[in-house]
Design an enzyme around this catalytic site. Structure first.
Site, mmCIF file in Angstrom:
data_model
loop_
_atom_site.group_PDB
_atom_site.id
_atom_site.type_symbol
_atom_site.label_atom_id
_atom_site.label_comp_id
_atom_site.label_asym_id
_atom_site.label_seq_id
_atom_site.Cartn_x
_atom_site.Cartn_y
_atom_site.Cartn_z
ATOM 1 N N TYR A 86 0.843 -1.218 -0.016
ATOM 2 C CA TYR A 86 0.114 0.057 -0.198
ATOM 3 C C TYR A 86 0.841 1.196 0.066
ATOM 4 O O TYR A 86 0.312 2.511 -0.198
ATOM 5 C CB TYR A 86 -0.753 0.003 1.266
ATOM 6 C CG TYR A 86 -1.841 -1.112 1.498
ATOM 7 C CD1 TYR A 86 -2.899 -1.163 0.293
ATOM 8 C CD2 TYR A 86 -1.717 -2.124 1.891
ATOM 9 C CE1 TYR A 86 -3.934 -2.299 0.218
ATOM 10 C CE2 TYR A 86 -2.800 -3.320 2.030
ATOM 11 C CZ TYR A 86 -3.739 -3.295 1.168
ATOM 12 O OH TYR A 86 -4.325 -4.477 1.052
ATOM 13 N N ASN A 122 -12.562 4.843 -2.327
ATOM 14 C CA ASN A 122 -11.687 3.702 -2.151
ATOM 15 C C ASN A 122 -12.484 2.820 -1.492
ATOM 16 O O ASN A 122 -12.224 3.337 0.122
ATOM 17 C CB ASN A 122 -10.132 4.050 -1.753
ATOM 18 C CG ASN A 122 -9.424 2.766 -1.641
ATOM 19 O OD1 ASN A 122 -9.814 1.529 -1.601
ATOM 20 N ND2 ASN A 122 -8.068 2.870 -1.741
ATOM 21 N N ASP A 179 -25.663 0.180 -3.997
ATOM 22 C CA ASP A 179 -27.098 0.635 -3.886
ATOM 23 C C ASP A 179 -27.043 1.954 -3.437
ATOM 24 O O ASP A 179 -27.830 2.675 -4.046
ATOM 25 C CB ASP A 179 -27.964 -0.250 -3.159
ATOM 26 C CG ASP A 179 -28.280 -1.714 -3.594
ATOM 27 O OD1 ASP A 179 -27.696 -1.721 -4.874
ATOM 28 O OD2 ASP A 179 -28.879 -2.453 -2.673
ATOM 29 N N HIS A 238 -8.110 2.203 -6.107
ATOM 30 C CA HIS A 238 -7.423 1.159 -5.181
ATOM 31 C C HIS A 238 -5.658 1.496 -5.165
ATOM 32 O O HIS A 238 -5.545 1.457 -6.301
ATOM 33 C CB HIS A 238 -7.835 -0.251 -5.707
ATOM 34 C CG HIS A 238 -9.185 -0.713 -5.577
ATOM 35 N ND1 HIS A 238 -9.716 -0.891 -4.460
ATOM 36 C CD2 HIS A 238 -10.334 -0.824 -6.413
ATOM 37 C CE1 HIS A 238 -11.224 -0.989 -4.728
ATOM 38 N NE2 HIS A 238 -11.414 -0.914 -6.011
ATOM 39 N N LEU A 239 -5.195 1.567 -4.039
ATOM 40 C CA LEU A 239 -3.707 1.589 -4.159
ATOM 41 C C LEU A 239 -3.185 0.604 -4.905
ATOM 42 O O LEU A 239 -2.082 0.746 -5.627
ATOM 43 C CB LEU A 239 -3.268 1.765 -2.821
ATOM 44 C CG LEU A 239 -3.940 2.956 -1.900
ATOM 45 C CD1 LEU A 239 -3.768 3.076 -0.502
ATOM 46 C CD2 LEU A 239 -3.350 4.490 -2.626
ATOM 47 N N SER A 240 -3.510 -0.650 -4.490
ATOM 48 C CA SER A 240 -2.940 -1.968 -5.103
ATOM 49 C C SER A 240 -3.504 -2.551 -6.379
ATOM 50 O O SER A 240 -4.821 -1.896 -6.645
ATOM 51 C CB SER A 240 -2.698 -2.824 -4.085
ATOM 52 O OG SER A 240 -3.991 -3.697 -3.808
ATOM 53 N N ARG A 283 -10.300 -10.839 -4.215
ATOM 54 C CA ARG A 283 -10.038 -9.390 -4.356
ATOM 55 C C ARG A 283 -10.192 -9.034 -5.981
ATOM 56 O O ARG A 283 -10.380 -7.877 -6.130
ATOM 57 C CB ARG A 283 -8.549 -8.861 -3.857
ATOM 58 C CG ARG A 283 -8.368 -9.007 -2.434
ATOM 59 C CD ARG A 283 -6.974 -8.435 -2.207
ATOM 60 N NE ARG A 283 -6.550 -8.888 -0.911
ATOM 61 C CZ ARG A 283 -6.731 -8.238 0.235
ATOM 62 N NH1 ARG A 283 -7.911 -7.283 0.255
ATOM 63 N NH2 ARG A 283 -6.315 -8.547 1.108
#
Length: 149
Positions: free
Chosen positions: A26, A77, A90, A103-105, A114
């Site tokens: 991260y 995120n 929703d 997303h960082l990764s 994931r």
């Protein structure tokens, strides 16, 4: 003079641990540092940036609801809620505010669980794997889309 566009930045669970939690995945920047940089860039771009980080799904859902009619764009995120939260999906659909998922990764290069996102198919765009820069790219894209509208 026209009113400034308002962008809401939402960060999900465990992102408050950035800089300490698995820096090899991260990065070493803290969430406070990321938000400070983003706020500075938002000011330079002439937009207002609001931020909420929460480890609680209901708080994120509640803030999304509050954004209706108040916010022009969302950068989110969702962290682990990416893979589990129909409620956040929703809520985003319910308020009909365009959003970019960050997303960082690179979630697609990680564990199979994931790889699925409940948000990606309804997002304006998805940015992953570019570390903290992904937030800056999302901000630039959001401003570009707002000005083009």
């Amino acid at each position: 003079m026209s009113q400034k566009h308002r962008i809401l930045l939402l960060n999900g669970p465990n992102l408050n641990l950035l800089g300490k939690r698995e820096p090899g995945i991260y990065g070493s920047k803290t969430l406070d540092e990321i938000v400070a940089d983003l706020t500075h860039n938002a000011d330079e771009l002439g937009v207002t940036l609001e931020h909420l980080q929460s480890n609680a799904e209901h708080e994120l859902v509640g803030r999304i609801h509050q954004a209706m009619g108040q916010v022009d764009f969302i950068i989110i995120n969702p962290a682990a809620f990416t893979h589990t939260s129909v409620a956040i999906r929703d809520a985003l659909l319910g308020v009909a505010i365009p959003f970019i998922e960050v997303h960082l990764s690179n979630v697609h290069a990680r564990e199979p669980f994931r790889h699925h996102s409940y948000l990606s198919d309804v997002a304006k765009g998805v940015i992953c794997g570019l570390g903290a820069d992904g937030y800056q790219f999302a901000l630039t894209a959001a401003v570009h889309q707002l000005r083009a509208a």
